[in-house]
Scaffold this active site. Structure first.
Site, PDB file in Angstrom:
ATOM      1  N   CYS A  88     -37.397  -7.613 -24.183  1.00 33.14           N
ATOM      2  CA  CYS A  88     -36.627  -8.715 -23.417  1.00 33.14           C
ATOM      3  C   CYS A  88     -37.142  -9.305 -22.046  1.00 33.14           C
ATOM      4  O   CYS A  88     -36.410 -10.298 -21.370  1.00 33.14           O
ATOM      5  CB  CYS A  88     -35.348  -7.252 -22.336  1.00 33.14           C
ATOM      6  SG  CYS A  88     -34.597  -6.314 -24.542  1.00 33.14           S
ATOM      7  N   HIS A 332     -27.677 -12.776 -25.572  1.00 38.56           N
ATOM      8  CA  HIS A 332     -28.614 -12.534 -25.171  1.00 38.56           C
ATOM      9  C   HIS A 332     -30.161 -12.441 -26.266  1.00 38.56           C
ATOM     10  O   HIS A 332     -30.174 -11.585 -27.205  1.00 38.56           O
ATOM     11  CB  HIS A 332     -29.378 -10.439 -24.916  1.00 38.56           C
ATOM     12  CG  HIS A 332     -30.659 -10.311 -24.405  1.00 38.56           C
ATOM     13  ND1 HIS A 332     -30.869 -10.736 -23.265  1.00 38.56           N
ATOM     14  CD2 HIS A 332     -30.455  -8.721 -24.231  1.00 38.56           C
ATOM     15  CE1 HIS A 332     -31.863  -9.896 -23.498  1.00 38.56           C
ATOM     16  NE2 HIS A 332     -31.864  -8.556 -23.389  1.00 38.56           N
TER      17      HIS A 332
END
Lengths: 387, 135
Positions: A88, A332
């Protein structure tokens, strides 16, 4: 670290959402073009490209070369192109490498990209962010599971309430509705969060960020360029990126990695947490934002729930967090998130955030916690921006 | 382990997470011969002094550090099921699936005992170091 600085000269991003019909090249091109135009930079002036993307191999069958692909779309050729994969934190990694290149003197103008397309997905339903957790992956592990366990400890030890967790989602969705970019541009109530589908432990569906397609881009320039063009619209940026600590038996209500990375980031920027006016943190889960407040020094350990409850991190509070909607609203797209956070904070510091503007914001911070490794977070990336 | 049955992460880890002894399954960790630190899953080298670690059986009884019921899990793991972190006396923390007796919940401080079983069958059978909880 040399005395020179790196500056954000231009920002751009696509709307985030689910766009199965759009090619990943199209997302990257739109964000990159917007950033180049915002900076007033021609493609021929770009001296390096850094591109973060975590899952283009697994999901799109394009493991290598996304930076070349987007550069090709934008007429950028014959320059160093770096493609970064770091969970991420791939976008935060791209910012860190871009900043390093500018400060090293190797390039005066660098295009930093974060690109991810997740709506096209093979192996649907498998956890996507668990590289480094091969054992746990065979034991029903998923990121919501990790944060469900963490939430139990935080609530038990500090009296953090279920409602306080929900308030993070309510706040971020409300601010997200004020931005043109998020996947979700509607608001939710505490009741909506409490009534949403149960996921793991106390966490429900609306405590979790969605998976998303999107791209974000930043043009970084050197001190020399800043001297030439003037600093009126430039935002100074410093970054720190660190890998995990991998301690075994530890307090799971804090990420010691983030605490240490934050110390390094504040030291590098010459500020403290009390100087931060606006922040974007890695609110992949509601409990995560609360823990990040504490680890970044925005409040004392254990007081994160109170911080959101008292409105400190809301628009109009002392330190608004996730003004761009956070991961909760924006979504995301793994590799794009770290760059999108910089887009939002730079927009705030330039005073161009419109309805969600934090008045007088001069110092901002972005934070990403990426991946898992031996039970710890694998990467922490923090950027400090200032006018 | 038969040809069709695997241990968790078997294709990625050099040292398996369990081995079969005469008494049944043992949970495996590593122990540094110099500093004495244990690690789970087992490591080849001690991260502090780079000594070659010994592979040792870990205690089969520990304490629940945190536990949560999964209502929506990854593919291959039909919900609901419990997951948790178990602290062992060797100062290692084991993430695993928990078997929680019917009519009870797992909470921090509960006793937990190693009780391996098949945890998934697709794409191949995996036997995991499940812990059974109780007071």
């Amino acid at each position: 670290v040399s005395g020179s600085a790196a500056y954000v000269a231009g920002v751009g991003m696509t709307r985030f959402g689910r766009f199965p019909e759009r090619a990943v090249a199209s997302l990257g091109r739109e964000a990159g073009l917007a950033a180049l135009r915002d900076a007033g930079v021609e493609p021929s002036a770009v001296q390096a490209v850094v591109c973060g993307s975590a899952r283009s191999g697994t999901l799109l069958g394009r493991e290598s070369g996304l930076g070349q692909l987007v550069g090709w779309e934008l007429g950028i050729r014959h320059v160093p192109v770096h493609n970064l994969k770091n969970y991420c934190a791939s976008g935060a990694d791209a910012m860190d490498v871009g900043r390093t290149i500018v400060q090293s003197g190797d390039a005066d103008v660098v295009l930093v990209l974060g690109v991810e397309k997740m709506s096209q997905r093979r192996g649907r339903g498998a956890a996507l962010t668990s590289d480094g957790m091969e054992v746990e992956g065979d034991l029903g592990f998923s990121p919501p599971g990790y944060f469900g366990l963490l939430a139990q400890r935080h609530m038990a030890e500090y009296g953090t309430t279920r409602e306080q967790l929900a308030m993070v989602a309510v706040k971020n969705r409300r601010m997200g509705a004020m931005s043109p970019y998020p996947q979700y541009r509607d608001t939710v109530t505490v009741e909506d969060v409490l009534d949403s589908r149960p996921m793991v432990g106390v966490l429900n569906l609306l405590d979790c960020c969605p998976t998303t397609d999107g791209a974000a881009a930043v043009v970084l320039v050197s001190e020399a360029v800043a001297d030439r063009v003037g600093r009126a619209r430039l935002v100074r940026v410093s970054t720190v990126l660190r890998s995990g600590l991998y301690d075994q038996v530890k307090d799971a209500t804090t990420f010691d990695l983030d605490v240490r990375t934050a110390h390094a980031a504040y030291e590098r920027a010459g500020i403290g947490p009390e100087d931060v006016d606006v922040a974007e943190v890695h609110d992949a889960f509601t409990i995560a934002e609360i823990v990040h407040y504490e680890d970044l020094g925005f409040c004392a350990k254990g007081d994160g729930g109170k911080l959101v409850h008292e409105g400190v991190t809301d628009l109009g509070g002392r330190l608004p967090v996730s003004t761009g909607g956070g991961l909760m609203s924006r979504g995301h797209p793994l590799g794009a998130t770290g760059v999108a956070q910089v887009v939002e904070v730079a927009t705030q510091l330039r005073g161009e955030a419109g309805e969600r503007q934090v008045e007088g914001a001069r110092v901002g911070l972005t934070h990403v916690a990426g991946g898992f490794m031996e039970g710890d977070i694998a990467t922490s990336g923090i950027a400090v921006l200032s006018r | 382990v038969s040809a069709e049955t695997f241990l968790p992460g078997e294709d990625a880890r050099e040292i398996p997470v369990m081995r079969r002894s005469e008494e049944g399954w043992e949970l495996l960790g590593s122990r540094c011969p110099r500093c004495g630190e244990h690690r789970y899953p087992a490591r080849v080298l001690c991260p502090h002094d780079l000594s070659e670690c010994d592979v040792v059986a870990l205690s089969p009884v520990g304490v629940v550090y945190a536990a949560a019921q999964v209502h929506l899990g990854p593919v291959g793991f039909p919900a609901p099921y419990w997951v948790g972190w178990i602290d062992l006396p060797e100062e290692v923390r084991v993430y695993t699936i928990l078997d929680v007796p019917d009519g009870t919940e797992a909470v921090p401080g509960d006793r937990a005992e190693l009780a391996p079983r098949v945890v998934r069958t697709e794409p191949h059978e995996v036997v995991g170091p499940v812990f059974r909880t109780g007071r």
